[in-house]
Design an enzyme around this catalytic site. Structure first.
Site, PDB file in Angstrom:
ATOM      1  N   GLY A 153       0.843  -1.195   0.000  1.00 57.45           N
ATOM      2  CA  GLY A 153       0.000   0.000   0.000  1.00 57.45           C
ATOM      3  C   GLY A 153       0.871   1.235   0.000  1.00 57.45           C
TER       4      GLY A 153
ATOM      5  N   HIS B  83      -1.999   7.540   7.468  1.00 58.12           N
ATOM      6  CA  HIS B  83      -1.025   8.396   6.777  1.00 58.12           C
ATOM      7  C   HIS B  83      -1.694   9.683   6.303  1.00 58.12           C
ATOM      8  CE1 HIS B  83       2.711   6.129   6.574  1.00 58.12           C
ATOM      9  NE2 HIS B  83       2.142   5.073   6.029  1.00 58.12           N
TER      10      HIS B  83
ATOM     11  N   HIS C  38      -4.070   1.595   8.119  1.00 60.33           N
ATOM     12  CA  HIS C  38      -2.689   2.113   8.118  1.00 60.33           C
ATOM     13  C   HIS C  38      -2.556   3.262   7.108  1.00 60.33           C
ATOM     14  CE1 HIS C  38       1.864   1.231   8.004  1.00 60.33           C
ATOM     15  NE2 HIS C  38       1.688   1.979   6.929  1.00 60.33           N
ATOM     16  N   GLU C  39      -3.108   3.069   5.910  1.00 56.46           N
ATOM     17  CA  GLU C  39      -2.999   4.111   4.868  1.00 56.46           C
ATOM     18  C   GLU C  39      -3.849   5.328   5.228  1.00 56.46           C
ATOM     19  OE1 GLU C  39      -0.651   3.543   3.114  1.00 56.46           O
ATOM     20  OE2 GLU C  39      -0.540   1.370   3.023  1.00 56.46           O
TER      21      GLU C  39
ATOM     22  N   CYS D  43       6.232  -0.367   7.384  1.00 57.27           N
ATOM     23  CA  CYS D  43       5.868   0.839   6.632  1.00 57.27           C
ATOM     24  C   CYS D  43       7.040   1.243   5.759  1.00 57.27           C
ATOM     25  CB  CYS D  43       5.517   1.967   7.600  1.00 57.27           C
ATOM     26  SG  CYS D  43       5.028   3.493   6.773  1.00 57.27           S
ATOM     27  N   LEU D  44       6.746   1.578   4.520  1.00 59.06           N
ATOM     28  CA  LEU D  44       7.812   2.003   3.604  1.00 59.06           C
ATOM     29  C   LEU D  44       8.492   3.283   4.091  1.00 59.06           C
ATOM     30  CD1 LEU D  44       6.021   1.292   0.212  1.00 59.06           C
ATOM     31  CD2 LEU D  44       7.865  -0.045   1.257  1.00 59.06           C
TER      32      LEU D  44
ATOM     33  N   GLN E 222       3.004   9.895   1.780  1.00 58.44           N
ATOM     34  CA  GLN E 222       4.354   9.312   1.801  1.00 58.44           C
ATOM     35  C   GLN E 222       5.214   9.798   0.645  1.00 58.44           C
ATOM     36  OE1 GLN E 222       2.553   5.199   2.362  1.00 58.44           O
ATOM     37  NE2 GLN E 222       4.514   4.971   3.424  1.00 58.44           N
TER      38      GLN E 222
HETATM   39  O1  GNR Z   1       4.060  -2.656   2.503  1.00 59.54           O
HETATM   40  C1  GNR Z   1       3.484  -2.513   3.570  1.00 59.54           C
HETATM   41  N1  GNR Z   1       3.216  -3.606   4.342  1.00 59.54           N
HETATM   42  C2  GNR Z   1       2.408  -3.586   5.458  1.00 59.54           C
HETATM   43  C3  GNR Z   1       2.434  -4.695   6.297  1.00 59.54           C
HETATM   44  C4  GNR Z   1       1.632  -4.732   7.422  1.00 59.54           C
HETATM   45  C5  GNR Z   1       0.808  -3.672   7.707  1.00 59.54           C
HETATM   46  C6  GNR Z   1       0.776  -2.556   6.885  1.00 59.54           C
HETATM   47  C7  GNR Z   1       1.572  -2.519   5.764  1.00 59.54           C
HETATM   48  S1  GNR Z   1       1.507  -1.122   4.712  1.00 59.54           S
HETATM   49  C8  GNR Z   1       3.117  -1.170   4.046  1.00 59.54           C
HETATM   50  C9  GNR Z   1       3.275  -0.108   2.974  1.00 59.54           C
HETATM   51  C10 GNR Z   1       3.127   1.264   3.593  1.00 59.54           C
HETATM   52  O2  GNR Z   1       3.952   1.780   4.287  1.00 59.54           O
HETATM   53  N2  GNR Z   1       2.001   1.871   3.406  1.00 59.54           N
HETATM   54  O3  GNR Z   1       1.781   3.053   3.985  1.00 59.54           O
HETATM   55 NI    NI Z   2       2.974   3.127   5.745  1.00 60.66          NI
END
Ligand code: GNR
Ligand code: NI
Length: 167
Positions: free
Chosen positions: A46, A137, A133-134, A91-92, A51
């Site tokens: 995601g 952000h 999670h997104e 998270c990236l 980001q």
């Molecule tokens: O790639 C991603 N893997 C992930 C694994 C577990 C819970 C959430 C994520 S999101 C993350 C990519 C990202 O940072 N999205 O904002």
């Molecule tokens: Ni993230």
């Protein structure tokens, strides 16, 4: 298409609040394509526009193994949540850090796709985790903010040190 630069925690720009998209036009579709390419390249499941330092309510996601299920959420809203689940998140924008976060187990989300068409989705498991999670952000919130202050400081110092070493 283009691969966009992903901001790294603790960059203050990760705390900006994204504005709703007013008009879904070719510029937004270009952003969606670039975000998808950036997410696949990373690779991640995601990516929120925040980001890549674009403060608009745009999310891309693909939980498939073969890049076959791109999902786009523009101006998403959670209509309902229930239950709790623990999931080890990454998270990236926080590379190399994996920590367990508790979130709603099931959610109902409403959003627009890249053509401006409204849809409603019921999600559970990893899909529900990823949407929450997104959406965090877009509100300027990074998953590490659910952890203790002690852990947040350790993560900040580790990432700052790594950035110094790379500079
Ligand atoms: O790639 C991603 N893997 C992930 C694994 C577990 C819970 C959430 C994520 S999101 C993350 C990519 C990202 O940072 N999205 O904002
Ligand atoms: Ni993230």
């Amino acid at each position: 298409m283009a691969i966009l630069n992903i901001l790294t925690y603790p960059d203050p720009r990760l705390h900006k609040i994204a504005a709703p998209v007013e008009e879904i036009n070719e510029d937004i579709r270009q952003l969606v394509r670039d975000m998808a390419e950036t997410m696949y390249d990373a690779p991640g499941i995601g990516l929120a526009a925040t980001q890549v330092d674009v403060h608009k309510q745009v999310i891309v996601m693909d939980l498939s193994e073969d890049k076959s299920e791109l999902r786009v959420f523009i101006n998403p809203r959670i209509l309902a949540k229930c239950g709790n689940q623990d999931y080890e998140e990454g998270c990236l924008s926080v590379p190399g850090v994996y920590e367990t976060v508790t979130r709603a187990a099931e959610i109902t989300v409403e959003a627009l796709d890249e053509h401006g068409k409204a849809f409603t989705l019921e999600a559970e498991g990893l899909l529900a985790v990823c949407i929450q999670h997104e959406m965090d952000h877009l509100l300027g919130k990074v998953f590490v903010e659910y952890l203790s202050g002690l852990k947040q400081n350790r993560i900040k110092n580790k990432l700052k040190k790594r950035q110094r070493e790379r500079a």
